[in-house]
Design a protein around this motif. Structure first.
Motif, mmCIF file in Angstrom:
data_model
loop_
_atom_site.group_PDB
_atom_site.id
_atom_site.type_symbol
_atom_site.label_atom_id
_atom_site.label_comp_id
_atom_site.label_asym_id
_atom_site.label_seq_id
_atom_site.Cartn_x
_atom_site.Cartn_y
_atom_site.Cartn_z
ATOM 1 N N ALA A 50 0.836 -1.197 0.000
ATOM 2 C CA ALA A 50 0.000 0.000 0.000
ATOM 3 C C ALA A 50 0.873 1.251 0.000
ATOM 4 N N GLN A 51 1.930 1.235 0.785
ATOM 5 C CA GLN A 51 2.831 2.383 0.820
ATOM 6 C C GLN A 51 3.519 2.581 -0.525
ATOM 7 N N GLN A 52 3.915 1.497 -1.187
ATOM 8 C CA GLN A 52 4.537 1.603 -2.502
ATOM 9 C C GLN A 52 3.569 2.230 -3.499
ATOM 10 N N ARG A 53 2.329 1.823 -3.454
ATOM 11 C CA ARG A 53 1.330 2.371 -4.368
ATOM 12 C C ARG A 53 1.081 3.857 -4.085
ATOM 13 N N GLN A 58 2.266 10.387 -5.001
ATOM 14 C CA GLN A 58 2.621 11.506 -4.128
ATOM 15 C C GLN A 58 2.199 12.852 -4.717
ATOM 16 N N GLY A 59 1.704 13.699 -3.833
ATOM 17 C CA GLY A 59 1.258 15.027 -4.225
ATOM 18 C C GLY A 59 -0.159 15.091 -4.754
ATOM 19 N N ARG A 60 -0.761 13.962 -5.012
ATOM 20 C CA ARG A 60 -2.133 13.948 -5.553
ATOM 21 C C ARG A 60 -3.131 14.061 -4.398
ATOM 22 N N PRO A 77 5.540 11.620 -0.019
ATOM 23 C CA PRO A 77 6.641 10.855 -0.617
ATOM 24 C C PRO A 77 6.967 9.558 0.149
ATOM 25 N N ALA A 78 6.570 9.484 1.407
ATOM 26 C CA ALA A 78 6.818 8.285 2.212
ATOM 27 C C ALA A 78 5.769 7.205 1.981
#
Length: 184
Positions: A50-53, A58-60, A77-78
């Motif tokens: 989930a974190q990778q996805r 990021q930023g959305r 970003p994390a």
């Protein structure tokens, strides 16, 4: 939606009236939103995929709406979530269309997703849907950190039995409200 013959129609009407008159102060709303983000991030940290996805998003900004509640989340970003600035433009809006809290609870006990109106970026919506389908809070693991493995397992097993009984009860009540099942 709660039907007029539902035993919850009185409570649903009461909740609607109370929520339209009682608006919490802005600082309470802000604190509740921050606690919700902390909880969601805790759950996300238990699922590396989930974190990778989320890193790829990021930023959305995604906006969530239900009744008078509106929250905007931004992917970090994390691979976690943060509250988006109030003036941030949402790329995706998810609005829960079921207005009744009791209707939402009934759907949750049946294991159904609530009805949602989706507006915006289709790919981002697919990522959010993947998160909803695949990320689960491991309550038993968190409880084990506090009270130990055996008591946590015992409590979790009891809770699963209660939830299963409630799902069966809600399923039976929902089937009766739908009308006769037909010839047997």
């Amino acid at each position: 939606m709660v039907t007029p013959s539902s035993p919850f129609s009185f409570l649903d009407d009461f909740v609607n009236r109370a929520s339209s008159r009682l608006q919490p102060p802005d600082w309470v709303v802000h604190e509740v939103q921050h606690r919700a983000v902390l909880f969601l991030n805790h759950v996300l940290q238990q699922e590396p995929e989930a974190q990778q996805r989320l890193m790829r998003q990021q930023g959305r900004v995604v906006q969530f709406e239900w009744r008078f509640v509106t929250m905007k989340f931004v992917a970090t970003p994390a691979g976690l979530l943060d509250l988006a600035p109030p003036d941030a433009v949402s790329e995706l809006t998810l609005a829960v269309t079921e207005q009744s809290p009791f209707g939402l609870a009934r759907a949750a006990f049946r294991g159904d997703k609530p009805p949602v109106r989706i507006e915006g970026d289709v790919q981002l919506a697919a990522e959010v849907n993947w998160l909803v389908d695949h990320v689960r809070w491991d309550v038993e693991d968190d409880l084990a950190r506090l009270i130990g493995d055996v008591p946590a397992h015992t409590i979790a097993t009891g809770a699963r039995r209660v939830v299963a009984a409630l799902r069966q009860f809600v399923g039976e009540r929902g089937g009766k409200a739908a009308g006769p099942a037909g010839p047997e």
